[in-house]
Motif scaffolding. Structure first.
Motif, PDB file in Angstrom:
ATOM      1  N   THR A  97      56.997  42.859 -24.714  1.00  0.00           N
ATOM      2  CA  THR A  97      55.547  43.035 -24.573  1.00  0.00           C
ATOM      3  C   THR A  97      55.089  42.536 -23.208  1.00  0.00           C
ATOM      4  OG1 THR A  97      55.246  42.785 -26.959  1.00  0.00           O
ATOM      5  CG2 THR A  97      53.300  42.445 -25.574  1.00  0.00           C
ATOM      6  N   ARG A  98      55.562  41.366 -22.826  1.00  0.00           N
ATOM      7  CA  ARG A  98      55.216  40.802 -21.512  1.00  0.00           C
ATOM      8  C   ARG A  98      55.670  41.732 -20.390  1.00  0.00           C
ATOM      9  NH1 ARG A  98      53.902  36.510 -18.560  1.00  0.00           N
ATOM     10  NH2 ARG A  98      55.155  35.974 -16.753  1.00  0.00           N
ATOM     11  N   LEU A  99      56.878  42.235 -20.499  1.00  0.00           N
ATOM     12  CA  LEU A  99      57.409  43.126 -19.472  1.00  0.00           C
ATOM     13  C   LEU A  99      56.570  44.400 -19.364  1.00  0.00           C
ATOM     14  CD1 LEU A  99      59.632  43.616 -17.388  1.00  0.00           C
ATOM     15  CD2 LEU A  99      61.011  44.616 -19.230  1.00  0.00           C
ATOM     16  N   THR A 100      56.190  44.962 -20.490  1.00  0.00           N
ATOM     17  CA  THR A 100      55.345  46.161 -20.483  1.00  0.00           C
ATOM     18  C   THR A 100      54.011  45.877 -19.803  1.00  0.00           C
ATOM     19  OG1 THR A 100      56.379  46.969 -22.512  1.00  0.00           O
ATOM     20  CG2 THR A 100      54.215  47.872 -21.963  1.00  0.00           C
ATOM     21  N   ASP A 101      53.406  44.740 -20.126  1.00  0.00           N
ATOM     22  CA  ASP A 101      52.131  44.368 -19.502  1.00  0.00           C
ATOM     23  C   ASP A 101      52.284  44.188 -17.990  1.00  0.00           C
ATOM     24  OD1 ASP A 101      50.949  44.402 -22.002  1.00  0.00           O
ATOM     25  OD2 ASP A 101      50.998  42.222 -22.255  1.00  0.00           O
ATOM     26  N   LEU A 102      53.382  43.569 -17.569  1.00  0.00           N
ATOM     27  CA  LEU A 102      53.623  43.377 -16.137  1.00  0.00           C
ATOM     28  C   LEU A 102      53.824  44.715 -15.422  1.00  0.00           C
ATOM     29  CD1 LEU A 102      55.991  40.271 -16.218  1.00  0.00           C
ATOM     30  CD2 LEU A 102      53.751  40.376 -15.092  1.00  0.00           C
ATOM     31  N   TYR A 103      54.589  45.613 -16.043  1.00  0.00           N
ATOM     32  CA  TYR A 103      54.789  46.940 -15.451  1.00  0.00           C
ATOM     33  C   TYR A 103      53.449  47.665 -15.289  1.00  0.00           C
ATOM     34  CZ  TYR A 103      59.931  47.173 -15.711  1.00  0.00           C
ATOM     35  OH  TYR A 103      61.265  46.980 -15.522  1.00  0.00           O
ATOM     36  N   GLU A 104      52.616  47.577 -16.302  1.00  0.00           N
ATOM     37  CA  GLU A 104      51.308  48.251 -16.253  1.00  0.00           C
ATOM     38  C   GLU A 104      50.458  47.692 -15.107  1.00  0.00           C
ATOM     39  OE1 GLU A 104      47.379  48.366 -18.997  1.00  0.00           O
ATOM     40  OE2 GLU A 104      49.270  48.732 -20.042  1.00  0.00           O
ATOM     41  N   LEU A 105      50.400  46.378 -14.995  1.00  0.00           N
ATOM     42  CA  LEU A 105      49.627  45.760 -13.921  1.00  0.00           C
ATOM     43  C   LEU A 105      50.212  46.105 -12.556  1.00  0.00           C
ATOM     44  CD1 LEU A 105      47.385  43.902 -12.899  1.00  0.00           C
ATOM     45  CD2 LEU A 105      48.896  41.951 -13.389  1.00  0.00           C
ATOM     46  N   GLU A 106      51.524  46.062 -12.444  1.00  0.00           N
ATOM     47  CA  GLU A 106      52.180  46.384 -11.174  1.00  0.00           C
ATOM     48  C   GLU A 106      51.913  47.828 -10.770  1.00  0.00           C
ATOM     49  OE1 GLU A 106      55.330  47.393  -8.304  1.00  0.00           O
ATOM     50  OE2 GLU A 106      55.233  48.201 -10.330  1.00  0.00           O
ATOM     51  N   THR A 107      51.931  48.725 -11.727  1.00  0.00           N
ATOM     52  CA  THR A 107      51.623  50.134 -11.451  1.00  0.00           C
ATOM     53  C   THR A 107      50.185  50.302 -10.987  1.00  0.00           C
ATOM     54  OG1 THR A 107      53.258  50.884 -13.061  1.00  0.00           O
ATOM     55  CG2 THR A 107      51.525  52.449 -12.475  1.00  0.00           C
ATOM     56  N   ASP A 108      49.268  49.630 -11.658  1.00  0.00           N
ATOM     57  CA  ASP A 108      47.858  49.713 -11.252  1.00  0.00           C
ATOM     58  C   ASP A 108      47.662  49.199  -9.821  1.00  0.00           C
ATOM     59  OD1 ASP A 108      47.285  50.746 -13.737  1.00  0.00           O
ATOM     60  OD2 ASP A 108      46.353  48.910 -14.510  1.00  0.00           O
ATOM     61  N   ILE A 109      48.341  48.125  -9.469  1.00  0.00           N
ATOM     62  CA  ILE A 109      48.221  47.577  -8.114  1.00  0.00           C
ATOM     63  C   ILE A 109      48.829  48.536  -7.088  1.00  0.00           C
ATOM     64  CG2 ILE A 109      49.038  45.731  -6.584  1.00  0.00           C
ATOM     65  CD1 ILE A 109      48.552  43.790  -8.912  1.00  0.00           C
ATOM     66  N   ARG A 110      49.995  49.113  -7.406  1.00  0.00           N
ATOM     67  CA  ARG A 110      50.601  50.080  -6.474  1.00  0.00           C
ATOM     68  C   ARG A 110      49.679  51.261  -6.223  1.00  0.00           C
ATOM     69  NH1 ARG A 110      54.578  52.829  -8.196  1.00  0.00           N
ATOM     70  NH2 ARG A 110      54.846  51.936 -10.241  1.00  0.00           N
TER      71      ARG A 110
END
Length: 148
Positions: A97-110
């Motif tokens: 769950t944490r990894l999914t949330d981090l990927y989502e945030l990282e994608t939004d920032i990119r």
């Protein structure tokens, strides 16, 4: 306290967190799978050893399979207690769950960095707040698992 976050530093922090979270996720997944497979295999071995004893002639064979089933059963108790303490499957789910949330945030920032003409400090601060919230939520889930 308001922090004017640096988008590049935040992006680097998130990428480092993704590596750690992915490593933890894989580790917990492997431990969870080991526990499940171990319990299944050793339970089957215990059952077979107990069943074989009834068909065997000779005390040596009966003793061997009787002791083997006893040791296998005892190891199940230890492994089950270990998993009861650490609850690897739940930790695996939390890590995923944490990894999914981090990927989502990282994608939004990119995407933000790719499309923003001028960086908006308010938007960057929102990304930072979201990052901190993600940490807090993950820690709270972990604490909840530890309290169970």
């Amino acid at each position: 306290m308001e922090i004017n976050a640096d988008i590049e530093q935040l992006h680097e922090d998130i990428k480092a967190d993704i590596k750690r979270a992915d490593s933890k996720r894989r580790d917990q997944k492997n431990k969870s799978a080991f526990m499940a497979i171990y319990v299944g295999v050793v339970s089957a071995i215990t059952t077979v050893c107990i069943g074989i004893v009834t068909f065997l002639e000779g005390e040596d064979y009966k003793n061997f399979f009787g002791i083997t089933s006893l040791l296998a059963s005892a190891s199940l108790t230890v492994v089950s207690a270990w998993d009861g303490i650490f609850n690897h499957k739940s930790l695996w789910i939390n890590s995923a769950t944490r990894l999914t949330d981090l990927y989502e945030l990282e994608t939004d920032i990119r995407h933000y960095l790719a499309t923003a003409k001028e960086p908006d400090q308010n938007q960057i601060n929102e990304f930072y707040k979201r990052y901190k919230r993600l940490h807090k939520e993950s820690s709270e889930r972990w604490l909840g698992l530890r309290k169970q």
